[in-house]
Design an enzyme around this catalytic site. Structure first.
Site, mmCIF file in Angstrom:
data_model
loop_
_atom_site.group_PDB
_atom_site.id
_atom_site.type_symbol
_atom_site.label_atom_id
_atom_site.label_comp_id
_atom_site.label_asym_id
_atom_site.label_seq_id
_atom_site.Cartn_x
_atom_site.Cartn_y
_atom_site.Cartn_z
ATOM 1 N N TYR A 1 -31.065 51.605 2.369
ATOM 2 C CA TYR A 1 -32.277 52.125 1.733
ATOM 3 C C TYR A 1 -32.660 51.471 0.411
ATOM 4 C CZ TYR A 1 -31.709 55.408 5.485
ATOM 5 O OH TYR A 1 -31.561 55.947 6.729
ATOM 6 N N ARG B 1 -32.932 54.995 19.402
ATOM 7 C CA ARG B 1 -32.545 53.651 18.945
ATOM 8 C C ARG B 1 -31.061 53.497 19.234
ATOM 9 N NH1 ARG B 1 -32.140 53.400 13.219
ATOM 10 N NH2 ARG B 1 -29.929 53.212 13.628
ATOM 11 N N ASN C 1 -29.225 56.945 18.306
ATOM 12 C CA ASN C 1 -29.944 57.811 17.361
ATOM 13 C C ASN C 1 -31.184 58.360 18.055
ATOM 14 O OD1 ASN C 1 -28.573 57.446 14.583
ATOM 15 N ND2 ASN C 1 -28.743 55.371 15.394
ATOM 16 N N GLU D 1 -29.593 63.693 5.287
ATOM 17 C CA GLU D 1 -30.660 62.709 5.478
ATOM 18 C C GLU D 1 -32.033 63.288 5.156
ATOM 19 O OE1 GLU D 1 -29.020 61.494 9.616
ATOM 20 O OE2 GLU D 1 -29.961 59.697 8.805
ATOM 21 N N GLU E 1 -23.683 53.470 18.724
ATOM 22 C CA GLU E 1 -24.176 54.847 18.718
ATOM 23 C C GLU E 1 -25.622 54.901 19.181
ATOM 24 O OE1 GLU E 1 -25.299 56.779 15.245
ATOM 25 O OE2 GLU E 1 -26.036 54.966 14.267
ATOM 26 N N ASP F 1 -27.672 51.381 19.012
ATOM 27 C CA ASP F 1 -27.089 50.383 18.106
ATOM 28 C C ASP F 1 -25.821 49.754 18.705
ATOM 29 O OD1 ASP F 1 -29.070 51.426 16.492
ATOM 30 O OD2 ASP F 1 -27.712 52.289 15.003
ATOM 31 N N HIS G 1 -13.518 41.102 15.114
ATOM 32 C CA HIS G 1 -14.037 40.287 14.009
ATOM 33 C C HIS G 1 -15.193 41.074 13.426
ATOM 34 C CE1 HIS G 1 -12.227 37.479 16.848
ATOM 35 N NE2 HIS G 1 -12.074 36.618 15.854
ATOM 36 N N SER H 1 -27.325 57.738 8.641
ATOM 37 C CA SER H 1 -27.589 56.994 7.408
ATOM 38 C C SER H 1 -26.308 56.580 6.696
ATOM 39 C CB SER H 1 -28.478 57.808 6.451
ATOM 40 O OG SER H 1 -29.774 57.934 6.993
ATOM 41 N N VAL I 1 -13.741 55.791 9.085
ATOM 42 C CA VAL I 1 -13.636 57.250 9.153
ATOM 43 C C VAL I 1 -15.046 57.799 8.993
ATOM 44 C CG1 VAL I 1 -12.720 59.314 8.012
ATOM 45 C CG2 VAL I 1 -11.304 57.266 8.206
ATOM 46 N N LYS I 2 -15.468 58.637 9.937
ATOM 47 C CA LYS I 2 -16.849 59.144 9.898
ATOM 48 C C LYS I 2 -16.909 60.626 10.204
ATOM 49 C CE LYS I 2 -18.364 54.870 12.288
ATOM 50 N NZ LYS I 2 -19.213 54.330 13.377
ATOM 51 N N GLY J 1 -34.773 56.338 12.010
ATOM 52 C CA GLY J 1 -35.615 56.149 10.831
ATOM 53 C C GLY J 1 -37.001 55.691 11.265
HETATM 54 P P1 ATP Z 1 -27.448 55.587 11.389
HETATM 55 O O1 ATP Z 1 -28.116 55.566 10.050
HETATM 56 O O2 ATP Z 1 -27.790 54.357 12.194
HETATM 57 O O3 ATP Z 1 -27.585 56.854 12.128
HETATM 58 P P2 ATP Z 1 -24.618 56.326 11.144
HETATM 59 O O4 ATP Z 1 -24.508 57.080 9.883
HETATM 60 O O5 ATP Z 1 -24.662 57.092 12.416
HETATM 61 O O6 ATP Z 1 -25.862 55.336 11.081
HETATM 62 P P3 ATP Z 1 -22.809 54.248 12.149
HETATM 63 O O7 ATP Z 1 -23.909 53.510 12.768
HETATM 64 O O8 ATP Z 1 -21.793 54.851 13.054
HETATM 65 O O9 ATP Z 1 -23.357 55.356 11.140
HETATM 66 O O10 ATP Z 1 -22.028 53.300 11.128
HETATM 67 C C1 ATP Z 1 -22.689 52.763 10.001
HETATM 68 C C2 ATP Z 1 -22.334 51.309 9.808
HETATM 69 O O11 ATP Z 1 -20.915 51.171 9.566
HETATM 70 C C3 ATP Z 1 -22.588 50.403 10.996
HETATM 71 O O12 ATP Z 1 -23.933 50.022 11.060
HETATM 72 C C4 ATP Z 1 -21.624 49.250 10.693
HETATM 73 O O13 ATP Z 1 -22.124 48.430 9.631
HETATM 74 C C5 ATP Z 1 -20.410 49.974 10.164
HETATM 75 N N1 ATP Z 1 -19.459 50.356 11.230
HETATM 76 C C6 ATP Z 1 -19.345 51.600 11.733
HETATM 77 N N2 ATP Z 1 -18.383 51.676 12.666
HETATM 78 C C7 ATP Z 1 -17.870 50.425 12.776
HETATM 79 C C8 ATP Z 1 -16.840 49.866 13.591
HETATM 80 N N3 ATP Z 1 -16.131 50.609 14.440
HETATM 81 N N4 ATP Z 1 -16.578 48.526 13.446
HETATM 82 C C9 ATP Z 1 -17.284 47.772 12.566
HETATM 83 N N5 ATP Z 1 -18.273 48.259 11.766
HETATM 84 C C10 ATP Z 1 -18.560 49.571 11.858
HETATM 85 MG MG MG Z 2 -26.348 57.312 13.688
HETATM 86 MG MG MG Z 3 -25.996 53.479 12.941
HETATM 87 MG MG MG Z 4 -29.126 58.215 12.608
#
Ligand code: ATP
Ligand code: MG
Ligand code: MG
Ligand code: MG
Length: 339
Positions: free
Chosen positions: A245, A284, A302, A15, A300, A286, A209, A174, A167-168, A306
């Site tokens: 972005y 923030r 943050n 990021e 989550e 979410d 959903h 971001s 999967v994360k 941002g």
């Molecule tokens: P940020 O930029 O807010 O830090 P991040 O990289 O930590 O984001 P997440 O917020 O976990 O990522 O996930 C990114 C996006 O993926 C979410 O905003 C949503 O659109 C989608 N998403 C993530 N997990 C799920 C889930 N379990 N069910 C449905 N949509 C999901």
């Molecule tokens: Mg995040």
């Molecule tokens: Mg997020």
């Molecule tokens: Mg973040």
């Protein structure tokens, strides 16, 4: 006397560029009659760049190589009243920089080591929030590189959650490295991508959903307050990097058009999470709101969201009556409070 502020930007995470965008806005908004601000850009290699290279990086978004090792620079950070680490992701938002500044005895904006580290890691966050009784999606324990789980065992975990699933990388933001996986055939590729960015990976069930996405800003230390609720709408599979972005891809709605009861629940859960995770300064929070079932699930937290003038967090606080420039000033005040 003017307060001397060290503004840290860039950083080693995926990021980096987002951080530079946030930092430009913060730099322009800290009132010059109150603050003497020195920006330092941290390159992707983790070097603290000297002034001219820092300005170049802020202007162009490209950080040069060179600069000093972090430990050489930390000592010289001593001349500052406070640090504003406008860094997102690992090596910035995850407690590492916060630990360094704590050791150096310099107050800084945002959560401390514990709140930053736990909130950055999606698995740890989910465990803490589950013990606080906060509703979330179903998820599977991170598969850790080196644990040598068989591919079959991972496939079983995924099947138990059901497809589609997410999967994360456990520690990123971001949407970098996140995949929406619609069936077993796509699982390996998603895991490979996530593991290329983190040694901890989380599998998450999708909401029942397609969810609406709500966000709440929290501001404060021991007596935090929650902003009005905002909503993001967009036309994409999920809220991915490009959608986040690229100008015009997502629309922000403040306040979110949800029943008052849902908004109240979101604000209450945001404050509960902020306390459970030992956050400070700002966060923030979410959420996923499943309109069909009324479910509100915390996605989550943050701890350094941002922060451009058009980002959700400052816009939420603006709706609460605090201008962008008042907000950054308030954050420095909160950093200087004993906590
Ligand atoms: P940020 O930029 O807010 O830090 P991040 O990289 O930590 O984001 P997440 O917020 O976990 O990522 O996930 C990114 C996006 O993926 C979410 O905003 C949503 O659109 C989608 N998403 C993530 N997990 C799920 C889930 N379990 N069910 C449905 N949509 C999901
Ligand atoms: Mg995040
Ligand atoms: Mg997020
Ligand atoms: Mg973040």
């Amino acid at each position: 006397m003017k307060k001397r502020i060290l503004l840290l930007a860039g950083g080693q995470s995926g990021e980096h560029e987002v951080s530079l965008m946030s930092a430009r806005s913060v730099l322009a908004a800290l009132p010059v009659d109150q603050f003497d601000v020195t920006p330092v850009v941290i390159s992707k290699e983790g070097r603290w760049l000297p002034p001219t290279q820092t300005l170049h990086a802020l202007e162009t978004g490209e950080a040069a190589t060179g600069g000093d090792l972090v430990l050489h620079r930390a000592a010289s950070a001593e001349g500052y009243d406070a640090v504003f680490p406008i860094l997102h992701g690992p090596m910035g938002e995850d407690g590492t920089v916060q630990g360094l500044l704590t050791l150096a005895g310099i107050p800084f904006v945002g959560s401390g080591v514990l709140g930053s580290a736990v909130s950055m890691d999606k698995v740890m966050t989910k465990q803490v929030l589950a013990s606080a009784g906060i509703p979330q999606v179903r998820w599977a324990l991170a598969i850790r590189r080196g644990w040598q789980q068989t591919p079959d065992a991972v496939r079983e975990q995924a099947a138990a959650l059901g497809y589609p699933l997410f999967v994360k990388p456990a520690n990123l933001g971001s949407s970098v490295g996140i995949s929406k996986v619609s069936g077993p055939g796509e699982l390996d590729q998603a895991l490979e991508l996530a593991f290329s960015l983190d040694r901890r990976v989380i599998l998450e069930a999708m909401t029942s959903h397609r969810p609406r996405e709500l966000e709440v800003g929290v501001l404060g230390n021991d007596a935090p307050v929650a902003s009005p609720v905002g909503e993001l709408s967009f036309d994409a599979e999920f809220y991915d990097y490009e959608t986040k972005y690229t100008e015009g891809r997502a629309t922000m709605h403040i306040p979110a058009l949800v029943p008052a009861e849902v908004a109240a629940r979101a604000r209450d859960l945001a404050l509960q999470a902020f306390r459970a995770l030992d956050c400070a300064g700002l966060a923030r929070v979410d959420f996923f709101y499943v309109e069909a079932t009324g479910e509100l699930l915390l996605n989550e937290v943050n701890t350094m969201p941002g922060f451009t003038t058009t980002s959700m967090y400052p816009k939420l606080l603006e709706a609460a009556g605090l201008s962008y420039s008042d907000l950054v000033t308030r954050l420095v005040e909160l950093a200087l409070e004993q906590r």
